[in-house]
Each structure stands twice: as C-alpha cells, then as structure tokens.
Design a protein around this motif. Structure first.
Motif, mmCIF file in Angstrom:
data_model
loop_
_atom_site.group_PDB
_atom_site.id
_atom_site.type_symbol
_atom_site.label_atom_id
_atom_site.label_comp_id
_atom_site.label_asym_id
_atom_site.label_seq_id
_atom_site.Cartn_x
_atom_site.Cartn_y
_atom_site.Cartn_z
ATOM 1 N N THR A 1 2.346 1.716 -3.419
ATOM 2 C CA THR A 1 1.315 2.196 -4.337
ATOM 3 C C THR A 1 1.072 3.690 -4.143
ATOM 4 O O THR A 1 0.909 4.436 -5.116
ATOM 5 N N ILE A 2 1.052 4.145 -2.901
ATOM 6 C CA ILE A 2 0.874 5.576 -2.622
ATOM 7 C C ILE A 2 1.999 6.388 -3.252
ATOM 8 O O ILE A 2 1.772 7.450 -3.849
ATOM 9 N N ILE B 1 -6.191 -2.528 -5.431
ATOM 10 C CA ILE B 1 -5.056 -1.599 -5.401
ATOM 11 C C ILE B 1 -4.346 -1.575 -6.749
ATOM 12 O O ILE B 1 -3.974 -0.507 -7.260
ATOM 13 N N VAL C 1 1.361 6.585 -6.963
ATOM 14 C CA VAL C 1 0.258 7.502 -7.259
ATOM 15 C C VAL C 1 0.713 8.953 -7.123
ATOM 16 O O VAL C 1 0.336 9.815 -7.930
ATOM 17 N N ILE C 2 1.534 9.230 -6.113
ATOM 18 C CA ILE C 2 2.071 10.590 -5.952
ATOM 19 C C ILE C 2 2.875 10.992 -7.181
ATOM 20 O O ILE C 2 2.744 12.101 -7.704
ATOM 21 N N ILE D 1 0.841 -1.209 0.000
ATOM 22 C CA ILE D 1 0.000 0.000 0.000
ATOM 23 C C ILE D 1 0.873 1.255 0.000
ATOM 24 O O ILE D 1 0.595 2.216 -0.730
ATOM 25 N N VAL D 2 1.937 1.248 0.794
ATOM 26 C CA VAL D 2 2.862 2.395 0.831
ATOM 27 C C VAL D 2 3.500 2.615 -0.543
ATOM 28 O O VAL D 2 3.587 3.745 -1.042
ATOM 29 N N ARG E 1 -4.034 1.730 -9.119
ATOM 30 C CA ARG E 1 -2.750 2.287 -9.552
ATOM 31 C C ARG E 1 -2.670 2.376 -11.063
ATOM 32 O O ARG E 1 -2.200 3.377 -11.615
#
Length: 370
Positions: A16-17, A315, A20-21, A13-14, A319
């Motif tokens: 993926t974040i 997820i 996305v950023i 999840i981290v 993404r």
C-alpha cells in the motif's frame, strides 16, 4: 496460521505504501501541476502522417490537418505500400495543396511491414527541422493543434509529448480503454515532469529532426516492428530535452476499438514493446503493476480470513482515496472525468487484462503493423 496472516498484513501495508508513493508523489507531479503556459510561435514545422490501407481515415482526417491555423507548415503524407485506394486519395491531396508532400513507399524485402522504414523516409524528406507526428486514424481536436504542440519547442526542449485520446462512446469497453489511456498518459507525463521521460505516443508527438539523427533514427530497434514512438522516446528523451503539453487544444482523438478481442491485440503489441525499455523504466513499470495486483489480491485474502479486518478496510479505503484524488485531478486535465465514476471496477478489469496479455505474449507473438 496467525503468524502467516500477520506477515501478509505487514506485506500488505508495504504494498500500500508503494501504491501511495506512486499515486501521491510520482503521478502527483502531473496530477497536481499548475495550468500550462504556452508561448506562441510560428517556426516552420513538418506534420508527418504515415498511412497503410487507411483510405477512409485519410479521406476524413487529412482535410482537418489542412485546416490548421498555423502560418508555416507542410504536410508530409507517407503511403506505406497500401493495397487499397489510400495512394490515390493522398495523390489528390498533393495535387490540390501546395504544402502537401507525398512519399510513396514500395515494399522492401528487408523492411517488409515495418512502419519505421516508411517513417524514416518521411523524416528525411521533410523540409523543416521541427517534426510533428499524428497517426492516419487520428485527428486534432482543434485548429490550433500545431500551434499548441509547437509552442513547447525551445533551444533546450526538442521533444514534446502530447495526449492522444479516444472518442467517448457508450459501453464499458470504451470506458476501460479510455481509463487505460488516462492512466498511461498520467504515468508518462508525470515521469517526464519528474525528469525521467520514458515514452510517448505516435498519435501525438513532436521532436526536432536532430534528435532523430542523434540516435541514428530507429536503427537500434529497427528489427522490432513496433515502437516507432515509445522506443524512440525511451532512447532519445532526457530531463533536459523533453516537454509535455496537456492543453486541451493540443489533444488528438481517434476511435477506440469496439471489440474486446481487437483491443487485446492492440494491448499485446504495446506490452511486448515495453520489454525493450531501459532497465529503470521496465523496473518502475513492473513495480507499479505488481503492487497494483498484490494490493487487490492481498485485500481479498485478508478479508476472506477476516484477519484484522478493520485495519485492512481502513488501509483499502485510504489507498483508494489517494489514488482516486490523484487520478481524478489528472482526468480533469485530460477531459476524462467520466471514467473516474467507474474507477475501482475499471482498475480491477485492467489489472486482469494486463495479466492475461502478459501470459499470452509469453506463448505467442502479437500481430504488428499492417
């Protein structure tokens, strides 16, 4: 085992974040930017072409440069100790065109095979303060190329980053090369708009002569045989002095490598140069690649163990939607939409190509300027 998989899920999840950023916020600065407004200018400019054993290319492409619809430009042709008929071809252009200046570079033992030495002589010999660069194997897409690139110059903007595209051909390799070029351009355009320019490409680049002397030319990386474009921009470019141009008439084109081996050799040179970037630039590029690789790897691991597979699939889809939209808009601006039809496949191929190049460069040095 369950705790370990839960840790992997949180880590996934981290990652993926982070992805996305990059795609939505950072790359989005370019992808979702408005159409560019360019101001017409007729300031004198010197177009600089450095050629080494490029007999066929200069015969085909120099006439296209001479046909540019611009009122006041000179064409500085640099023959970098060619061993074929390049010099004779360039002498013909100089003889028949008043605005052509030919620089003849002899082999220098201290700078043998170093394109930066030849470019330095050309820059110092240029008549005008505005300098526009294109490689000998490239050609402008429009007769208004000089007009478009020079339109971004102003009192504050002394560096202009352009797009150097590759011709569209059949085959997966061509699509992979153009996808990598699209992704690279999206990155350096976006970071320039974000106020952190870090590179440009010599296939399409402009800057004022004063910027060259402000950094003492290529002196800080003269021993590195590549990087006359990206290492110079990495040193000289700032948020205040750098502009970008993504108007289609500002594009240049060249033929992509037609064998995977040749392209790998080219990539090895590019990646070996990047290790000399500023720390921030190396860090952000490394983080992007690492997050790409980890996203793909963790996706496979979590799906293989079927751990919270519905969450994992959600997820992954999220993404890919974000990245596909961001790169899709960038591809539309850069006329590369067709590669996005193969996006997931090309991204995975590029990830493992870059990984291969990284490890090969650890154990051997790549081949540089001819």
């Amino acid at each position: 085992m369950a705790q370990f998989l839960l840790f992997l899920l949180y880590f996934f999840i981290v990652i993926t974040i982070i992805q996305v950023i990059y795609y939505a916020l950072l790359f989005g600065k370019f992808s979702f930017s408005k159409t560019q407004e360019n101001k017409a200018t007729n300031n004198p400019i010197s177009v600089i072409v450095c050629a080494k054993n490029e007999e066929e290319n200069v015969s085909n492409y120099i006439p296209l440069l001479l046909k540019q619809n611009y009122p006041n430009f000179e064409l500085v042709l640099i023959n970098d100790a060619s061993s074929d008929e390049t010099l004779e071809v360039l002498e013909g252009f100089e003889k028949n065109n008043a605005n052509v200046k030919l620089i003849k570079v002899e082999n220098n033992e201290a700078f043998w095979g170093n394109k930066k030495f030849a470019l330095t002589l050309g820059i110092k010999s240029a008549t005008h303060d505005n300098l526009l660069f294109i490689d000998a194997d490239c050609y402008p897409d429009s007769e208004n190329w000089i007009t478009e690139m020079s339109s971004q110059f102003s009192e504050q903007k002394t560096i202009v980053l352009g797009y150097g595209a590759y011709e569209k051909e059949d085959g997966l390799l061509n699509k992979l090369i153009r996808f990598e070029t699209l992704l690279t351009a999206t990155q350096y355009f976006a970071w320039a708009k974000f106020g952190k320019p870090y590179m440009g490409v010599g296939r399409n680049l402009a800057y004022k002569r004063q910027e060259f002397f402000n950094t003492n030319g290529f002196i800080h990386h003269m021993k590195i045989r590549s990087g006359d474009d990206d290492l110079f921009i990495n040193e000289a470019a700032t948020s205040r002095n750098t502009a970008i141009n993504f108007n289609p008439e500002s594009f240049t084109y060249s033929k992509a490598k037609n064998t995977f081996r040749d392209w790998i050799m080219q990539k090895r040179r590019h990646i070996s140069t990047a290790k000399n970037y500023k720390l921030f630039d190396k860090t952000q590029l490394g983080l992007f690649f690492a997050s790409q690789f980890l996203f793909f790897t963790l996706s496979i691991l979590l799906l293989l163990f079927q751990f919270q597979w519905m969450i994992v699939v959600s997820i992954i889809v999220f993404r890919y939607i974000i990245s596909w939209i961001s790169l899709g808009y960038a591809a539309g601006k850069l006329y590369e939409k067709d590669v996005m039809y193969y996006y997931p496949i090309l991204e995975i191929m590029l990830i493992f190509t870059q990984l291969n190049v990284f490890f090969r460069n650890i154990f051997s040095k790549p081949v540089y300027w001819k």
